[in-house]
Write a protein that holds these residues in place. Structure first.
Motif, PDB file in Angstrom:
ATOM      1  N   CYS A  48       0.807  -1.226   0.000  1.00  0.00           N
ATOM      2  CA  CYS A  48       0.000   0.000   0.000  1.00  0.00           C
ATOM      3  C   CYS A  48       0.835   1.269   0.000  1.00  0.00           C
ATOM      4  O   CYS A  48       0.340   2.337  -0.353  1.00  0.00           O
ATOM      5  N   GLY A  49       2.119   1.194   0.402  1.00  0.00           N
ATOM      6  CA  GLY A  49       2.923   2.402   0.488  1.00  0.00           C
ATOM      7  C   GLY A  49       2.296   3.388   1.455  1.00  0.00           C
ATOM      8  O   GLY A  49       1.799   3.004   2.516  1.00  0.00           O
ATOM      9  N   THR A  50       2.268   4.651   1.056  1.00  0.00           N
ATOM     10  CA  THR A  50       1.669   5.675   1.912  1.00  0.00           C
ATOM     11  C   THR A  50       0.165   5.807   1.697  1.00  0.00           C
ATOM     12  O   THR A  50      -0.472   6.645   2.317  1.00  0.00           O
ATOM     13  N   GLY A  51      -0.401   5.000   0.806  1.00  0.00           N
ATOM     14  CA  GLY A  51      -1.835   4.788   0.810  1.00  0.00           C
ATOM     15  C   GLY A  51      -2.708   5.689  -0.027  1.00  0.00           C
ATOM     16  O   GLY A  51      -3.908   5.745   0.199  1.00  0.00           O
ATOM     17  N   ILE A  52      -2.164   6.364  -1.045  1.00  0.00           N
ATOM     18  CA  ILE A  52      -3.021   7.244  -1.833  1.00  0.00           C
ATOM     19  C   ILE A  52      -4.134   6.448  -2.511  1.00  0.00           C
ATOM     20  O   ILE A  52      -5.292   6.880  -2.552  1.00  0.00           O
ATOM     21  N   ASP A  69       1.999  -3.259   4.087  1.00  0.00           N
ATOM     22  CA  ASP A  69       3.294  -2.937   3.516  1.00  0.00           C
ATOM     23  C   ASP A  69       4.331  -3.394   4.533  1.00  0.00           C
ATOM     24  O   ASP A  69       4.023  -3.499   5.725  1.00  0.00           O
ATOM     25  N   ASN A  70       5.543  -3.678   4.090  1.00  0.00           N
ATOM     26  CA  ASN A  70       6.565  -4.127   5.044  1.00  0.00           C
ATOM     27  C   ASN A  70       7.588  -3.040   5.369  1.00  0.00           C
ATOM     28  O   ASN A  70       8.599  -3.314   6.005  1.00  0.00           O
ATOM     29  N   HIS A  71       7.319  -1.802   4.944  1.00  0.00           N
ATOM     30  CA  HIS A  71       8.206  -0.689   5.276  1.00  0.00           C
ATOM     31  C   HIS A  71       7.541   0.151   6.358  1.00  0.00           C
ATOM     32  O   HIS A  71       6.520   0.812   6.121  1.00  0.00           O
ATOM     33  N   SER A  72       8.126   0.149   7.534  1.00  0.00           N
ATOM     34  CA  SER A  72       7.501   0.787   8.691  1.00  0.00           C
ATOM     35  C   SER A  72       7.307   2.289   8.488  1.00  0.00           C
ATOM     36  O   SER A  72       6.351   2.873   9.023  1.00  0.00           O
ATOM     37  N   ILE A  73       8.192   2.922   7.722  1.00  0.00           N
ATOM     38  CA  ILE A  73       8.053   4.360   7.458  1.00  0.00           C
ATOM     39  C   ILE A  73       6.716   4.640   6.771  1.00  0.00           C
ATOM     40  O   ILE A  73       5.977   5.554   7.150  1.00  0.00           O
ATOM     41  N   TYR A  74       6.399   3.846   5.742  1.00  0.00           N
ATOM     42  CA  TYR A  74       5.145   4.036   5.021  1.00  0.00           C
ATOM     43  C   TYR A  74       3.956   3.695   5.915  1.00  0.00           C
ATOM     44  O   TYR A  74       2.932   4.401   5.904  1.00  0.00           O
TER      45      TYR A  74
END
Length: 252
Positions: A48-52, A69-74
């Motif tokens: 999903c990334g940052t979810g737009i 997503d597996n990137h905690s920042i996103y």
């Protein structure tokens, strides 16, 4: 990439409007190909990334969305946005790996993957995620695809190194059939979907970071590779693009 270069990569990409080519119109067009959905469909948004696109989906349906997503920042950024928009009752955000999804089979009416299925591979994603779909459920994925034969060697070599599994349209359609889905629709994302919310803001950030890291060869290597990708698309966009594929699970 080593740890430092990975850190630079996320510095480059953090808080961009999108983490890959796409636009709201294309998301909507793909979603509208899905007919006979339940009133409140269960949706899994993978990568999903940052979810737009997550919020686009939330505006198109009253269903519930699990965004992973597996990137905690996103993930952290998306969780904050979900809270701010008052959508916590409809959007669940989870830090999870698309390679090892832990959901019950036949749990979802829709699986959504914008610009993310390449991570696991188009064929692997279609096959591994199929059991998670209900019978008659839909999968929508945008996938980078060759649009014309005989691409120039410069761009062919770039993508052979970066994504050797990249197919042409007919190759992907055959993968879909072999993976036991019905092809509902497919369409090319417009070039504006690459530039408006992705490459333009990305290129602006790269210009700033080139100055910031002008004496750091290791960091500049990452920055320059990102710039090369943009430059090559500017030069060769007629040869490749993202295709949105909308497919449906059917009985074997």
């Amino acid at each position: 990439m080593n740890d430092k270069q990975t850190e630079i990569f996320f510095q480059i990409h953090q808080s961009l409007p999108r983490e890959g080519p796409g636009n709201s119109e294309s998301t909507r067009n793909a979603f509208l190909q899905m007919i006979d959905l339940p009133q409140n469909p269960n949706i899994l948004d993978i990568g999903c990334g940052t979810g737009i696109q997550t919020f686009d989906l939330a505006s198109l349906t009253s269903g519930k969305i699990v965004a992973i997503d597996n990137h905690s920042i996103y993930i952290d950024e998306l969780k904050q946005q979900v809270l701010q928009k008052g959508l916590s009752d409809r959007i669940q955000v989870i830090n999870a790996d698309m390679f090892t999804l832990d959901f019950p089979n036949t749990n979802f009416d829709i699986i959504w993957a914008e610009g993310a299925i390449y991570i696991i591979g188009f064929e692997n994603g279609l096959k591994q995620w199929r059991p998670l779909l209900k019978q008659g459920g839909y999968l929508a994925a945008s996938e980078i695809t060759w649009l014309k034969p005989y691409p120039p060697s410069e761009i062919k070599e770039f993508w052979d190194a970066g994504y050797p599994a990249m197919q042409n349209i007919e190759g992907n359609l055959q993968i879909i059939r072999n993976s036991e889905y019905k092809i509902i629709d497919y369409f090319v994302l417009p070039e504006s979907a690459w530039w408006n919310d992705y490459y333009n803001p990305l290129e602006e950030r790269l210009q700033v970071l080139k100055k910031h890291y002008q004496n750091d060869a290791e960091a500049l290597e990452v920055v320059n590779m990102e710039q090369l990708e943009i430059d090559l698309y500017r030069k060769y966009s007629e040869y490749y693009g993202y295709i949105f594929y909308v497919v449906q699970k059917f009985s074997i």
